[in-house]
Design an enzyme around this catalytic site. Structure first.
Site, mmCIF file in Angstrom:
data_model
loop_
_atom_site.group_PDB
_atom_site.id
_atom_site.type_symbol
_atom_site.label_atom_id
_atom_site.label_comp_id
_atom_site.label_asym_id
_atom_site.label_seq_id
_atom_site.Cartn_x
_atom_site.Cartn_y
_atom_site.Cartn_z
ATOM 1 N N PRO A 1 0.817 -1.217 0.000
ATOM 2 C CA PRO A 1 0.000 0.000 0.000
ATOM 3 C C PRO A 1 0.855 1.273 0.000
ATOM 4 O O PRO A 1 0.529 2.241 -0.691
ATOM 5 C CB PRO A 1 -0.820 -0.121 1.284
ATOM 6 C CG PRO A 1 -0.907 -1.589 1.548
ATOM 7 C CD PRO A 1 0.357 -2.187 1.015
ATOM 8 N N GLU B 1 4.367 -2.635 -13.648
ATOM 9 C CA GLU B 1 5.653 -3.053 -14.227
ATOM 10 C C GLU B 1 6.570 -1.855 -14.464
ATOM 11 O O GLU B 1 7.297 -1.801 -15.444
ATOM 12 C CB GLU B 1 5.437 -3.780 -15.560
ATOM 13 C CG GLU B 1 4.601 -5.015 -15.456
ATOM 14 C CD GLU B 1 5.346 -6.146 -14.788
ATOM 15 O OE1 GLU B 1 6.577 -6.070 -14.694
ATOM 16 O OE2 GLU B 1 4.672 -7.090 -14.349
HETATM 17 C C1 FAD Z 1 -4.127 -3.678 -12.239
HETATM 18 C C2 FAD Z 1 -2.809 -3.701 -11.539
HETATM 19 C C3 FAD Z 1 -2.165 -4.897 -11.328
HETATM 20 C C4 FAD Z 1 -0.966 -4.954 -10.632
HETATM 21 N N1 FAD Z 1 -0.356 -6.164 -10.400
HETATM 22 C C5 FAD Z 1 0.735 -6.225 -9.588
HETATM 23 C C6 FAD Z 1 1.300 -7.472 -9.209
HETATM 24 O O1 FAD Z 1 0.862 -8.534 -9.658
HETATM 25 N N2 FAD Z 1 2.325 -7.502 -8.343
HETATM 26 C C7 FAD Z 1 2.857 -6.352 -7.823
HETATM 27 O O2 FAD Z 1 3.789 -6.444 -7.030
HETATM 28 N N3 FAD Z 1 2.352 -5.146 -8.179
HETATM 29 C C8 FAD Z 1 1.301 -5.045 -9.036
HETATM 30 N N4 FAD Z 1 0.770 -3.820 -9.373
HETATM 31 C C9 FAD Z 1 1.305 -2.620 -8.746
HETATM 32 C C10 FAD Z 1 2.111 -1.736 -9.671
HETATM 33 O O3 FAD Z 1 3.340 -2.327 -9.962
HETATM 34 C C11 FAD Z 1 2.236 -0.375 -9.002
HETATM 35 O O4 FAD Z 1 0.962 0.207 -9.061
HETATM 36 C C12 FAD Z 1 3.280 0.502 -9.649
HETATM 37 O O5 FAD Z 1 4.558 0.045 -9.362
HETATM 38 C C13 FAD Z 1 3.138 1.970 -9.196
HETATM 39 O O6 FAD Z 1 3.038 2.063 -7.819
HETATM 40 P P1 FAD Z 1 1.887 2.948 -7.145
HETATM 41 O O7 FAD Z 1 0.609 2.548 -7.730
HETATM 42 O O8 FAD Z 1 2.062 2.818 -5.687
HETATM 43 O O9 FAD Z 1 2.165 4.406 -7.607
HETATM 44 P P2 FAD Z 1 3.250 5.424 -7.040
HETATM 45 O O10 FAD Z 1 4.572 4.782 -6.971
HETATM 46 O O11 FAD Z 1 2.721 6.070 -5.829
HETATM 47 O O12 FAD Z 1 3.255 6.460 -8.225
HETATM 48 C C14 FAD Z 1 2.276 7.504 -8.386
HETATM 49 C C15 FAD Z 1 2.821 8.523 -9.370
HETATM 50 O O13 FAD Z 1 4.038 9.044 -8.889
HETATM 51 C C16 FAD Z 1 5.060 8.888 -9.832
HETATM 52 N N5 FAD Z 1 6.350 8.710 -9.199
HETATM 53 C C17 FAD Z 1 6.706 7.903 -8.149
HETATM 54 N N6 FAD Z 1 8.011 8.022 -7.892
HETATM 55 C C18 FAD Z 1 8.508 8.905 -8.793
HETATM 56 C C19 FAD Z 1 9.793 9.429 -9.055
HETATM 57 N N7 FAD Z 1 10.868 9.074 -8.355
HETATM 58 N N8 FAD Z 1 9.931 10.309 -10.051
HETATM 59 C C20 FAD Z 1 8.884 10.701 -10.801
HETATM 60 N N9 FAD Z 1 7.643 10.215 -10.614
HETATM 61 C C21 FAD Z 1 7.455 9.336 -9.618
HETATM 62 C C22 FAD Z 1 4.654 7.659 -10.626
HETATM 63 O O14 FAD Z 1 5.299 7.629 -11.875
HETATM 64 C C23 FAD Z 1 3.165 7.884 -10.729
HETATM 65 O O15 FAD Z 1 2.908 8.792 -11.755
HETATM 66 C C24 FAD Z 1 -0.395 -3.753 -10.149
HETATM 67 C C25 FAD Z 1 -1.043 -2.532 -10.392
HETATM 68 C C26 FAD Z 1 -2.233 -2.501 -11.100
HETATM 69 C C27 FAD Z 1 -2.885 -1.200 -11.341
#
Ligand code: FAD
Lengths: 388, 265
Positions: free
Chosen positions: A138, A367
């Site tokens: 989360p 990914e």
């Molecule tokens: C349908 C779905 C299936 C998924 N399946 C899996 C799975 O099977 N296993 C698993 O482990 N994960 C899974 N994920 C998770 C997915 O890998 C994450 O959602 C992703 O890594 C982004 O993390 P977050 O959603 O917490 O967004 P955040 O990391 O909070 O990002 C939010 C925004 O901030 C930006 N951001 C964050 N850090 C930076 C930075 N340093 N510089 C610039 N911009 C930044 C991001 O680019 C994005 O625009 C899934 C997600 C979805 C939506």
């Protein structure tokens, strides 16, 4: 009418007989089995699990792994073409196959013991066991290194505690590859989901990847035997290696979704009459079609070359980042343009466009988000990391 | 059981067909060829019989590069080996010449317990090749088969045939026999990726007319019993007549026409 493929640059000529045959077989499977049912699953927010046995029989799970584990040992171009065709059907289906192969079977193959490989890979290849990959939490998405899930050593093995979120296949899995910090270092564990303390409630009300199951994983004192630790998986590099496998597939998948949208846009605009002409005859419409075809063709060549680099062992992960970033953008842009050209019809489930468009919003984020791949390229170009 | 399954290459059903200059066939240069649909049902039935009773399944096809492609798809589905009848002299064969050539190849391969063919091909659709092949081989045959069972180690066969009016009959045949398989008898499997990868390594024989000991005038166009004079697209004839007047007048006119012209009431 079955899908004819988009091949403006005769990329077919670059493929071997086997690669074409693999592509054509999966293409036919998608036309016959996936296209007729996928909109209903999308609407009902259910995964088409009825397709699992046939996908397993075809060998779609872990297709690049060796035959001794019941896999097809195909090359990466053929594997990429499989991903392209599946995502032409639906990103949810491609996600299922990506997770099972690249994120569950691959880490067992790459970081597991021989016993672990013998035990799990054939079952996963046959689709008798379904797996998921749990890295994201989360509070830790783009920055998985900050994860809070912990593995504590006990006299019976390892005790896992923590919460994972957005885990594809979570609720329908028999086995989860869980990444946790063990004595300060990130390690992968093979966790059987029936273990006491393990829960995987489904995340409801998604408007994207509705034909794919996404879940929370709650690990409350889950006891994992020592034999289920992936011994060679220490460090963040291990899960990132898995993600690179899956990202590679997405580079092809994005183009598959784009092809589906482009094909519909062409058909639709040729048949839709406004101002006494097919709308395809208007310059503004043609500009969009020309742009779609150009971007798809560039994306295809990027994916094809990436496959050869991977097969030749010359691939750098930043090259995969370029292709994932570009080709998902192409998919999303093509879907949005096709949506525009199809007017009101573009927003319905009668056509696959809006479904692809919604799906690709997830693909854009998971990914490695578009930003993160931009930063990987940025670091590669400048030598200066900009993540923190 | 030794099972030989025949596969005919036909243009992909999704292709757009264009008639050639001499109007005797379609332009086939740029077409993609696939196995005729009923042949896939036949092969699937063969593979299932092998899975149950053991033995081998051989795919057999006559034609150019397109036949090789179809045979590779058969190998990918699970056939053990392939025989490709490839010779420019085979070109222009009708059902008679094709059946003669295929039968010779079956004999050259040492015969079989069972030969399977599709009930009819997707292109010509005359449904004769299978039965003619049985005649050339001197074997018994059954057509329009919707179910097959083998007994006595494949020495005896039970075939369920589809008759008119939704009736089936079961016939018992001694092996060797030829069966022509009806559409929908089973659900043909998709080739597995493993099968596709393995297909290249399987035994693939190529035989010419000379290999089969067939004289030039027995094969291809020279060996054919009939000649195609013209291929044509049927003219669309639609006669629409709008009956005018009030509803009552139009109805009366319509009833009159149905009675006198169409003679349906
Ligand atoms: C349908 C779905 C299936 C998924 N399946 C899996 C799975 O099977 N296993 C698993 O482990 N994960 C899974 N994920 C998770 C997915 O890998 C994450 O959602 C992703 O890594 C982004 O993390 P977050 O959603 O917490 O967004 P955040 O990391 O909070 O990002 C939010 C925004 O901030 C930006 N951001 C964050 N850090 C930076 C930075 N340093 N510089 C610039 N911009 C930044 C991001 O680019 C994005 O625009 C899934 C997600 C979805 C939506």
């Amino acid at each position: 009418m079955p899908f004819q493929g988009v091949d403006f640059y005769r990329i077919d000529d670059l493929l071997s007989d086997e690669e074409r045959m693999v592509r054509d077989t999966v293409r036919r499977f998608v036309d016959e089995r996936v296209v007729p049912i996928i909109d209903k699953h999308f609407e009902a927010a259910t995964f088409p699990s009825e397709l699992i046995p046939e996908m397993a029989q075809m060998g779609l799970f872990g297709g690049t792994l060796p035959e001794e584990y019941g896999c097809a040992n195909m090359n990466n171009v053929a594997y990429g073409l499989v991903m392209q065709e599946l995502e032409r059907g639906d990103s949810g289906l491609r996600s299922f196959v990506s997770v099972q192969g690249a994120l569950v079977m691959y880490p067992i193959f790459a970081f597991g013991t021989e016993e672990q490989k013998q035990k799990w890979l054939p079952l996963l290849a046959k689709g008798q066991k379904i797996g998921c990959f749990a890295l994201t939490e989360p509070d830790h998405g783009s920055d998985p290194g900050g994860m809070e899930t912990r593995a504590r050593r006990s006299d019976k093995g390892w005790v896992l505690n923590g919460t994972k979120r957005w885990i594809t296949n979570g609720t329908i899995s028999d086995v989860a590859i869980v990444w946790a910090k063990a004595e300060g270092e990130i390690c992968g564990f093979i966790v059987e989901t029936k273990t006491p303390g393990f829960q995987a409630p489904e995340i409801k009300n998604k408007l994207s990847l509705r034909a794919s199951v996404t879940s929370d994983l709650i690990l409350d004192d889950v006891l994992v035997p020592e034999a289920n630790l992936l011994p060679n998986s220490a460090g963040l590099k291990a899960p990132l290696m898995c993600l690179n496998q899956a990202r590679y597939g997405i580079a092809w998948g994005g183009i598959g979704a784009a092809m589906a949208c482009y094909e519909w846009a062409v058909e639709y605009t040729k048949g839709r009459i406004q101002f006494d002409k097919p709308i395809a005859q208007f310059q503004l419409v043609q500009e969009k079609l020309a742009h779609m075809l150009t971007e798809i063709t560039k994306g295809q060549l990027l994916a094809w070359r990436l496959g050869h680099l991977k097969d030749e062992g010359k691939l750098h992960f930043s090259q995969t980042s370029m292709a994932k970033r570009n080709n998902v953008r192409v998919g999303l842009e093509t879907a949005r343009l096709a949506r525009d050209l199809m007017g009101a019809n573009g927003i319905t489930l009668e056509y696959p466009i809006f479904r692809h468009m919604c799906n690709l919003e997830s693909v854009y984020t998971y990914e490695g988000t578009d930003h993160i791949h931009t930063l990987i390229l940025g670091e590669h170009i400048t030598g200066l990391p900009a993540y923190k | 059981m030794k099972i030989i399954s025949c596969m005919k290459p036909v243009p992909d059903p999704a292709s757009r067909l264009i008639i050639n200059e001499t109007k005797t066939w379609i332009k086939d240069q740029d077409l993609t060829f696939v196995a005729s649909e009923a042949d896939n049902y036949a092969l699937e039935e063969g593979l299932r019989l092998k899975e149950k009773h053991g033995g081998e399944v051989i795919v057999l096809s006559m034609g150019g590069e397109e036949a090789a492609r179809v045979l590779r798809s058969g190998l990918a589905m699970g056939a053990d080996r392939a025989i490709h009848l490839l010779d420019p002299k085979f070109k222009g064969a009708d059902e008679f010449a094709a059946a003669a050539t295929l039968a010779k190849a079956i004999e050259k391969d040492g015969g079989a317990d069972l030969v399977l063919a599709g009930v009819q091909s997707d292109d010509l659709g005359t449904g004769m090749t299978g039965t003619m092949m049985a005649e050339f081989l001197g074997w018994v045959h059954a057509t329009v088969v919707v179910g097959v069972e083998a007994a006595a180690g494949g020495k005896s066969l039970k075939a369920r045939r589809e008759l008119e009016g939704g009736i089936n009959e079961t016939v018992e045949l001694p092996a060797p026999a030829v069966l022509t398989i009806q559409f929908g008898i089973n659900q043909p499997r998709y080739a597995s990726l493993k099968g596709i990868m393995a297909a290249k390594k399987k035994n693939f024989k190529v035989w010419t007319a000379a290999d089969l000991g067939l004289a030039d005038d027995a094969v291809g166009k020279a060996g054919a019993m009939y000649e195609v004079k013209e291929i044509l697209i049927p003219e669309k004839k639609s006669k629409v007549e709008i009956l005018g007047g009030t509803a009552e007048e139009a109805t009366a006119a319509l009833v009159e026409k149905l009675r006198k012209e169409a003679k349906v009431i």
